[in-house]
Design an enzyme around this catalytic site. Structure first.
Site: not given
Length: 252
Positions: A226, A91, A198
C-alpha cells in the site's frame, strides 16, 4: 495560498506544476524527497491540511468536502491556470485530489491536465471500514498491516503518538463520513497506480477509477504494498513524470 497553504520546490519559469496530496495521518513533508527528482521546469506543491505540522493549531476540517473547497480556492487564488497543473493523490489523498479536480474544473475554470490516483478505489466504489471508531492500538495495527511507511516508528514515542494519532483518526473520519454524495466525473484524464502487493486497494478496485472521468484512463501496477510509493519512488516517478511533461500520451 490561503488557509491550505502549500509547500513547493520553486522553479524559475515553471512550465508545469504537480500538486501532491498525502495519505491519512501524513502531511506535505512526505513528498519533500520528490523535489530533487523533479525535472527542470516542474514545480512540486503539496497542501498543508489543518491540524498538522505547521498548522497544528488549526482545527480539523468539518468534512472532506469543506477541505476540498478550501484547497481548490487556495489553488485557484495562489496558482491560477496559467501553467499546466496535474494532481497526484495517494490513498486518502486520491479522494481529495479527485474532489479538488472537480472543483477546479467546475467552480474555478481551471482544467488540470492530469489526475493521478494511487492506492485507493474509485469514488463510485469506496468502502467504509469504521477505522476512526477503533481503539488507538487497533487503529495503529490496521494501519501498519497495510505496509511499511516512513517514520512509522514515531508512533512508538508516547509524546509523538499523542500528536499523531488524533490526525490519523480524524483523517479516517473525513474519509468514512464522505459517502452518499454525488460523484462528479472529471474531464481530466486519470492515471491510476496500484501496488502489486496492496491487499487494501488491489488492481481490481483501482479499475473503478475509469468511471470517475470522461477523459482517458490508464492503470499501472508497480512493485510493493500500500505504501509502495516510498519504497519504489523512482519507479512511480518514471511513469508519472513523462505523462505530466506530455511525453507519453499512449494511454489517453
Amino acid at each position: 495560498m490561503r488557509s491550505s497553504a502549500a509547500r513547493s520546490s520553486h522553479r524559475a519559469r515553471a512550465r508545469r506544476r504537480l500538486l501532491c496530496f498525502p495519505h491519512a495521518g501524513a502531511g506535505p513533508g512526505v513528498y519533500r524527497p520528490w523535489a530533487r527528482d523533479m525535472p527542470a521546469g516542474t514545480e512540486l506543491w503539496a497542501p498543508r491540511y489543518p491540524g498538522r505540522e505547521d498548522r497544528l493549531a488549526h482545527p480539523f476540517a468539518h468534512s472532506l468536502a469543506e477541505l476540498a473547497d478550501d484547497i481548490a480556492a487556495a489553488v485557484a487564488a495562489g496558482l491560477g491556470g496559467d501553467v499546466p497543473l496535474a494532481l497526484f493523490g495517494h490513498s486518502m489523498g486520491a479522494v481529495i485530489a479527485h474532489e479538488v479536480t472537480a472543483r477546479l474544473e467546475n467552480a474555478h475554470g481551471i482544467r488540470p491536465v492530469l489526475l493521478a490516483v494511487s492506492a485507493r478505489e474509485g469514488p463510485l466504489q469506496v468502502g467504509h471500514a469504521g477505522l476512526h471508531l477503533l481503539s488507538d492500538d487497533d487503529l495503529l495495527a490496521r494501519t501498519r498491516s497495510m505496509g511499511i511507511q516512513p517514520h512509522a516508528d514515531a508512533y512508538d514515542d508516547p509524546e509523538l503518538r499523542d500528536l499523531l494519532l488524533p490526525v490519523l483518526r480524524d483523517d479516517c473520519r473525513l474519509l468514512e463520513s464522505h459517502q452518499n454524495v454525488p460523484v462528479t466525473r472529471v474531464r481530466a484524464p486519470v492515471l491510476a497506480f496500484a501496488g502489486r502487493d496492496d491487499r487494501t486497494s488491489p488492481r481490481a478496485l483501482m479499475e473503478s477509477w475509469a468511471e470517475a472521468t470522461t477523459g482517458g484512463f490508464r492503470l499501472l501496477e508497480l512493485p510493493g504494498d500500500h505504501f509502495y510509493l516510498f519504497s519504489h519512488t523512482k519507479d512511480l516517478l518514471s511513469q508519472l513524470l513523462p505523462v505530466l511533461a506530455g511525453e507519453d500520451r499512449t494511454w489517453q
